[in-house]
Write a protein that holds these residues in place. Structure first.
Motif, mmCIF file in Angstrom:
data_model
loop_
_atom_site.group_PDB
_atom_site.id
_atom_site.type_symbol
_atom_site.label_atom_id
_atom_site.label_comp_id
_atom_site.label_asym_id
_atom_site.label_seq_id
_atom_site.Cartn_x
_atom_site.Cartn_y
_atom_site.Cartn_z
ATOM 1 N N SER A 32 -160.974 15.038 -2.065
ATOM 2 C CA SER A 32 -159.784 14.974 -2.894
ATOM 3 C C SER A 32 -159.700 13.644 -3.621
ATOM 4 C CB SER A 32 -158.544 15.167 -2.037
ATOM 5 O OG SER A 32 -158.528 16.481 -1.521
ATOM 6 N N VAL A 45 -152.348 5.613 -12.372
ATOM 7 C CA VAL A 45 -151.816 5.396 -13.719
ATOM 8 C C VAL A 45 -152.957 5.171 -14.690
ATOM 9 C CG1 VAL A 45 -150.422 3.847 -15.137
ATOM 10 C CG2 VAL A 45 -149.696 4.389 -12.814
ATOM 11 N N ILE A 80 -152.426 21.287 -10.400
ATOM 12 C CA ILE A 80 -152.496 20.666 -11.714
ATOM 13 C C ILE A 80 -152.076 21.660 -12.786
ATOM 14 C CG2 ILE A 80 -154.079 19.719 -13.430
ATOM 15 C CD1 ILE A 80 -155.571 18.421 -11.072
ATOM 16 N N ASP A 113 -145.967 4.116 -13.544
ATOM 17 C CA ASP A 113 -146.065 5.319 -12.732
ATOM 18 C C ASP A 113 -144.974 6.335 -13.051
ATOM 19 O OD1 ASP A 113 -144.464 4.280 -9.614
ATOM 20 O OD2 ASP A 113 -144.125 3.661 -11.682
ATOM 21 N N SER A 114 -144.092 6.001 -13.967
ATOM 22 C CA SER A 114 -143.120 7.010 -14.375
ATOM 23 C C SER A 114 -142.671 6.745 -15.802
ATOM 24 C CB SER A 114 -141.913 7.052 -13.442
ATOM 25 O OG SER A 114 -141.150 5.882 -13.573
ATOM 26 N N PRO A 172 -148.538 7.920 -16.468
ATOM 27 C CA PRO A 172 -148.597 8.337 -15.060
ATOM 28 C C PRO A 172 -149.517 9.547 -14.929
ATOM 29 C CG PRO A 172 -146.326 8.237 -15.857
ATOM 30 C CD PRO A 172 -147.206 8.138 -17.053
ATOM 31 N N VAL A 173 -150.370 9.536 -13.913
ATOM 32 C CA VAL A 173 -151.304 10.651 -13.742
ATOM 33 C C VAL A 173 -151.061 11.363 -12.418
ATOM 34 C CG1 VAL A 173 -153.719 11.345 -13.672
ATOM 35 C CG2 VAL A 173 -153.013 9.468 -15.162
ATOM 36 N N ASP A 204 -148.966 11.219 -8.486
ATOM 37 C CA ASP A 204 -148.000 10.629 -7.562
ATOM 38 C C ASP A 204 -148.215 11.314 -6.225
ATOM 39 O OD1 ASP A 204 -144.324 10.650 -7.401
ATOM 40 O OD2 ASP A 204 -145.846 9.745 -6.142
ATOM 41 N N SER A 205 -148.747 10.578 -5.252
ATOM 42 C CA SER A 205 -149.079 11.247 -3.996
ATOM 43 C C SER A 205 -149.166 10.229 -2.863
ATOM 44 C CB SER A 205 -150.410 11.999 -4.150
ATOM 45 O OG SER A 205 -150.616 12.851 -3.041
ATOM 46 N N LYS A 206 -149.648 10.693 -1.724
ATOM 47 C CA LYS A 206 -149.797 9.847 -0.544
ATOM 48 C C LYS A 206 -151.147 10.109 0.103
ATOM 49 C CE LYS A 206 -146.292 11.113 1.900
ATOM 50 N NZ LYS A 206 -145.311 11.188 2.989
ATOM 51 N N TRP A 256 -141.516 12.187 -16.497
ATOM 52 C CA TRP A 256 -142.892 12.501 -16.065
ATOM 53 C C TRP A 256 -143.376 11.392 -15.157
ATOM 54 C CZ3 TRP A 256 -146.382 16.006 -15.290
ATOM 55 C CH2 TRP A 256 -147.724 15.667 -15.167
ATOM 56 N N GLY A 257 -143.817 11.805 -13.963
ATOM 57 C CA GLY A 257 -144.308 10.824 -13.002
ATOM 58 C C GLY A 257 -145.696 11.162 -12.507
ATOM 59 N N GLY A 258 -146.407 11.975 -13.280
ATOM 60 C CA GLY A 258 -147.746 12.340 -12.840
ATOM 61 C C GLY A 258 -147.730 13.626 -12.045
ATOM 62 N N PHE A 259 -148.915 14.143 -11.789
ATOM 63 C CA PHE A 259 -149.034 15.342 -10.970
ATOM 64 C C PHE A 259 -148.674 14.968 -9.528
ATOM 65 C CE2 PHE A 259 -150.795 17.963 -14.173
ATOM 66 C CZ PHE A 259 -151.582 17.148 -14.957
ATOM 67 N N LYS A 260 -147.743 15.728 -8.987
ATOM 68 C CA LYS A 260 -147.242 15.380 -7.660
ATOM 69 C C LYS A 260 -147.868 16.262 -6.598
ATOM 70 C CE LYS A 260 -142.798 13.858 -9.467
ATOM 71 N NZ LYS A 260 -143.180 12.456 -9.528
ATOM 72 N N ALA A 261 -148.280 15.625 -5.513
ATOM 73 C CA ALA A 261 -148.773 16.372 -4.363
ATOM 74 C C ALA A 261 -148.269 15.656 -3.124
ATOM 75 C CB ALA A 261 -150.301 16.436 -4.368
ATOM 76 N N PRO A 262 -147.785 16.403 -2.112
ATOM 77 C CA PRO A 262 -147.273 15.748 -0.902
ATOM 78 C C PRO A 262 -148.337 14.900 -0.229
ATOM 79 C CG PRO A 262 -147.503 18.122 -0.576
ATOM 80 C CD PRO A 262 -147.730 17.864 -2.028
ATOM 81 N N ASN A 263 -149.573 15.299 -0.411
ATOM 82 C CA ASN A 263 -150.675 14.530 0.130
ATOM 83 C C ASN A 263 -151.823 14.605 -0.853
ATOM 84 O OD1 ASN A 263 -153.107 13.881 1.893
ATOM 85 N ND2 ASN A 263 -151.399 13.496 3.258
ATOM 86 N N LEU A 264 -152.506 13.488 -0.992
ATOM 87 C CA LEU A 264 -153.576 13.417 -1.996
ATOM 88 C C LEU A 264 -154.616 14.502 -1.776
ATOM 89 C CD1 LEU A 264 -154.237 11.579 -4.369
ATOM 90 C CD2 LEU A 264 -155.678 10.241 -2.841
ATOM 91 N N PHE A 265 -154.796 14.893 -0.523
ATOM 92 C CA PHE A 265 -155.833 15.867 -0.225
ATOM 93 C C PHE A 265 -155.380 17.292 -0.540
ATOM 94 C CE2 PHE A 265 -157.662 12.262 1.168
ATOM 95 C CZ PHE A 265 -157.102 11.704 2.295
ATOM 96 N N ASP A 266 -154.078 17.445 -0.885
ATOM 97 C CA ASP A 266 -153.601 18.761 -1.299
ATOM 98 C C ASP A 266 -153.804 18.993 -2.784
ATOM 99 O OD1 ASP A 266 -150.731 18.467 0.898
ATOM 100 O OD2 ASP A 266 -152.745 19.252 1.257
ATOM 101 N N LEU A 267 -154.192 17.932 -3.522
ATOM 102 C CA LEU A 267 -154.316 18.060 -4.976
ATOM 103 C C LEU A 267 -155.470 18.978 -5.320
ATOM 104 C CD1 LEU A 267 -152.859 16.789 -7.418
ATOM 105 C CD2 LEU A 267 -154.756 15.207 -7.589
#
Lengths: 536, 426
Positions: free
Chosen positions: A7, A526, B291, B198-199, A35-36, A38-40, B275-286
């Motif tokens: 990922s 970003v 998208i 970032d936003s 912004p591209v 937003d995640s963790k 707009w704050g970018g493509f959001k995913a609760p966890n990067l590995f869920d992207l």
């Protein structure tokens, strides 16, 4: 598959792929922040599913459950291929035989040469009986073979065949093959007081009691021979008395993939615990002995023998019980658990080797006390003895260049019109990191031939570590890593077909660091790019 | 001699220019020609901030350089303007009644295009478009002070002047064909970029109207209207010590309107977008499906409140001028004028022209060197020059009102070129 690394790579590719930078004359360059993502990023998701779990104190633990042994003993209780031949000659004198009566009527027994067990019962999974009768009786006969030991759906195995007339020089031959699958064999013999023994009943009758005559001259020239062959009998279930024997698994090694993503570096742990869980699915008492357990890291070539009390103990496993009310497996296994930790073993050394293979030397003795079940020992062919190695490592660790690596496939496809307007810049990864270790990231792209053609991130791209206060990180550390974008790099990205993602961790403090479940690394990606603005 | 000078003066005035307008008062003629026909072409651009290098490269689709864009920064103010005026004119003027009593009348017919771009923008708006949002990170980039008018019309003008007792009154109605129209007005709005980018958050309110978008040709008729120009000239003598009489003219040009047709599109803008970018609760869920679901395909609909098709009435930008002209001496002719263009972003414009005869007055063909000075309009100062060649038959004028912008286009603004030709029939 290390989905975390995959990922990360997808993220960076998404960002960089937009830098297909064909020079345009019209328009002008502007400096844009876009912004591209937003995640963790969580440690729980870096490793394989459920490998990292939180305990009651919110501390993360590396939890690994691995089946290291699945020993099935069905091969030791096979019914060997057996051929039983019985000849039935007529009297040495001419006997006028009333054809209304069966010419031959005989009950016989035969014992299978089964080692290791005195079986009273066997349910057959597969196998066959080959049945051959030769007759020199000069009139047609009806031959009935009744394997009275074999039952299926409540019915005995009975075969009835018509034999044509034969002669001493040209006996009539009848052959047949019966599939024994699903049959229950009673191996107690005809008097129900034996073991490993089948009984069968054999009759020969005249097909026509009246013609050519009502009597038959029966003498020694009239021979009926029967050959029974039991072939490839595979029991599904056996019961009886299992003799005291010692079994040793054929395999002595098991893969251990808890650390499969770690390719180099070192990991120090303060605590660790192993639990060896045994499950006995056989209806016999077992006594086990772990003679040796060795961790092997095949990449480094190093090995570490496990030492501890566990290895000198006899491990007693109670017998399994049958329970046909259970839905799937009618067995209640006997279980036993034996624990090791850093206080009674060298488990931390074992773990710090980061093995990918565990070698074991185990023995099991069946019925060490002999027949104490009254002949109720049993075994299901698909079930035997299982051993599990359950590892729990509280993530209180030191990491030194601990490297996780994974290779991912990808296909970027074609660049779209909008991406062609980006002429350079960077993709910035802004991280707010709680974890008390820094992470260095690098991604290498490979072409179709597997040759590395580019690296995506700037050198020394490091996400800084969180700073613990009294053992806990309460405020994240902010850092930025960048992936440069330019036309040359983008062209290489489109040539790539695979990528190697590498994460290298280092704890920055000298003490062991606890990893808590609330720790995370917030990631904002970003685009900091030069964009060609064209107003049409 | 004075008469000769007057003739020459009057011959030349038809090609006089002010900021970038063709004064209809110049159709007044007192020479012996029966008919005059000619052409006038003028292109002007100016701005207090957009330099000529940026202008030329954008217009020629070469792409202005990074340095050219950066050169605009020191000149940015809270409120900036830019304007362009272009015209191509064919005209013919003729005597109606001359030398009868004390009343002289003449008329003219003229066909011309009038192209105007007038823009007002705040500092932030230009910085966003010219330099990007990166340097505005952490701030609200205001886009409320934003106005843009692009308009092209074609005029068929008929004029009539009457001179009596040395005062002249002229009136010229026009039929106006509207060709192209775009009007953007902002009633508020901003773009906020977070400090690290970032936003993004944007708000916008206002409207944008545009003539028939399916109309492809430049001169397609997309509206119709009418305009009126008129002037009054009286004698006035500023330089009393010389032997010549000056004239003071007040003139109004293009007071009118256009009704753009029912295919005119108006977007009413009132909305916001984050707009704050493509959001995913966890990067590995992207993944590709996340998208695809979050692609920002609805930005435009977020801002547009409603869309209307329908006619739109537009008042034409018109000018009000006050001009003084006097032959200062036998070789020098002076013009002073004050002009204001309404319904545009131009400031009041003050101009001075000097026409200096370079050859002997006895010569039949006058060669004049022209100098132009100006203050105001879309920029502060303008300096220009030109040349005129005039004789009994032909008049030719070529010049520029803005030399400064051409000397160093990387830093200076302003562009003007004008060309006029006239032929007289006796």
């Amino acid at each position: 598959m290390f989905k975390g690394l995959k990922s990360i790579f997808l993220v960076v590719c998404l960002l960089i792929l937009i830098g297909s930078c064909k020079k345009r004359k019209e328009g002008w360059n502007i400096d844009a922040l876009i912004p591209v993502i937003d995640s963790k990023l969580d440690l729980q998701h870096i490793f394989e599913d459920d490998l990292v779990k939180a305990d009651e104190n919110q501390l993360l633990n590396l939890v690994y459950e691995n089946e290291i042994l699945n020993l099935k003993l069905a091969d030791d209780f096979q019914i060997p291929d057996t051929t039983i031949t019985q000849d039935n000659p007529g009297p040495s004198f001419n006997l006028v035989w009333d054809k209304k009566n069966p010419l031959i009527s005989d009950t016989n027994e035969s014992k299978f040469e089964i080692t290791n067990a005195n079986l009273t019962e066997a349910r057959i999974a597969s196998g066959k009986i080959k049945f051959k009768v030769s007759s020199t009786i000069t009139e047609p006969t009806i031959i009935t073979y009744n394997l009275s030991s074999a039952f299926k759906d409540g019915k005995q195995l009975i075969i009835t065949k018509n034999a044509p007339a034969g002669s001493p020089s040209n006996p009539a031959i009848i052959e047949d093959e019966i599939d024994l699958s699903g049959y229950l064999l009673d191996l107690r013999g005809k008097d129900k007081n034996d073991y490993n023994t089948i009984s069968y009943y054999f009759t020969v009758r005249f097909a026509d009691e009246l013609l050519p005559d009502t009597t038959y001259i029966y003498n020694q020239d009239d021979v009926v021979s029967i050959v029974n062959s039991f072939e490839a009998i595979q029991p599904e279930f056996v019961k009886g008395v299992f003799l005291t024997t010692t079994e040793k698994p054929d395999e002595s090694a098991s893969d251990f993939d808890a650390f499969s993503q770690i390719t180099s570096g070192s990991l120090e742990v303060k605590k660790a615990s192993f639990a060896f869980n045994f499950e006995n699915y056989i209806g016999v008492d077992l006594q086990g002995q772990v003679n040796a357990l060795t961790a092997i890291n095949t990449k480094t070539g190093k090995s570490q023998k496990l030492t501890g009390d566990f290895l000198t103990q006899s491990l007693n496993l109670s017998r399994a019980k049958e329970d046909y009310s259970l839905y799937q497996i009618p067995i209640i296994p006997g279980t036993a658990e034996y624990k090791l930790d850093e206080s009674n073993s060298n488990i931390t050394d074992f773990i710090q080797l980061m093995p990918d293979q565990v070698n074991y030397d185990l023995d099991f003795t069946l019925n060490p006390l002999g027949n104490i079940s009254g002949g109720n020992d049993f075994l299901f062919a698909d079930y035997g003895i299982k051993a599990f190695l359950n590892m729990r490592i509280p993530l209180n660790i030191k990491a030194n260049n601990l490297q996780l690596v994974d290779t991912v496939d990808f296909d970027l496809g074609e660049a779209d019109e909008g991406t062609e307007l980006i002429e350079g810049g960077y993709m910035r990864v802004h991280a707010e990191n709680y974890y008390p270790f820094e992470a260095k990231i690098q991604i290498y792209t490979l072409n179709a031939q597997g040759v590395i053609i580019d690296s995506l991130m700037e050198s020394n791209s490091v996400i800084d570590a969180g700073i613990p206060v009294n053992g806990k990180v309460v405020s994240p550390t902010k850092s930025v890593v960048s992936a440069p974008i330019n036309p040359a790099k983008t062209d290489l990205l489109y040539q790539a077909e695979r990528a190697i993602v590498k994460l290298t961790f280092n704890t920055v403090e000298s003490d062991f660091q606890d990893i808590y479940s609330y720790y995370t690394s917030k990631v904002d990606v970003v685009g900091d790019v030069k964009y060609r603005l064209i107003i049409k | 001699m004075r008469g000769v000078f007057s003739i020459l003066f009057l011959c030349s005035t038809l090609l006089s220019v002010a900021q970038s307008e063709f004064f209809i008062a110049d159709f007044t003629s007192k020479d012996s020609s029966k008919v005059k026909a000619g052409v006038w072409v003028e292109q002007s651009f100016n701005s207090n901030v957009i330099n000529n290098s940026v202008l030329f490269n954008v217009a020629l689709k070469n792409g202005p350089t990074y340095q050219s864009m950066q050169n605009m920064k020191p000149r940015l103010t809270n409120s900036n303007s830019a304007g362009y005026i272009g015209t191509e004119r064919l005209f013919a003027s003729f005597d109606i009644n001359n030398n009868k009593d004390s009343v002289i009348t003449n008329g003219w017919v003229s066909v011309y295009t009038d192209r105007q771009v007038s823009a007002r923008f705040g500092e932030d708006a230009l910085r966003l478009i010219a330099f990007g949002n990166r340097e505005l990170a952490g701030e609200k980039a205001m886009i409320d002070n934003l106005s843009l008018l692009l308009q092209q019309t074609t005029h068929l003008q008929f004029g009539y002047t009457i001179e009596k007792n040395q005062s002249v009154l002229g009136i010229a109605p026009s039929l106006v064909i509207g060709n192209k129209y775009l009007n953007l007005e902002s009633e508020g709005g901003f773009l906020y970029t977070s400090p690290i980018g970032d936003s993004l958050y944007a708000e916008a309110a206002g409207y944008m109207s545009q003539s028939d978008t399916s109309s492809l040709l430049v001169f397609d008729p997309n509206g119709v209207g009418a305009a009126l120009s008129f002037f009054y000239t009286v004698n006035f003598d500023l330089f009393k010590k010389n032997e010549y009489q000056g004239k003071l003219t007040a003139e109004v040009n293009n007071l009118g309107f256009v009704v753009w047709n029912k295919n005119t599109l108006t977007y009413h803008i009132d909305g916001n977008y984050a707009w704050g970018g493509f959001k995913a609760p966890n990067l590995f869920d992207l993944n590709d499906s996340i998208i695809d679901l979050q692609r920002p395909n609805d930005v435009q609909t977020s801002f547009i409140d409603r869309i209307e098709f329908g006619t739109r009435n537009q008042i034409l930008p018109f000018t009000l001028s006050l001009r003084y002209q006097e032959q200062y001496n036998e070789k020098v002719f002076l013009t002073f004028f004050l002009q204001q263009r309404f319904f545009s972003q131009a400031l009041p414009f003050l101009g001075m022209n000097q026409e200096i005869r370079m050859n002997k007055t006895e010569k039949k063909t006058a060669v004049m060197l022209n100098f132009f000075e100006s203050v105001g309009g879309y920029n502060l100062i303008g300096l220009g020059t030109g040349i005129s060649v005039i004789n009994k038959q032909i008049g030719l004028r070529l010049g520029t009102r803005n030399l400064i912008g051409l000397t160093n286009p990387e830093y200076f603004s302003g562009f003007n070129v004008h060309l006029g030709f006239q032929y007289k029939f006796y």
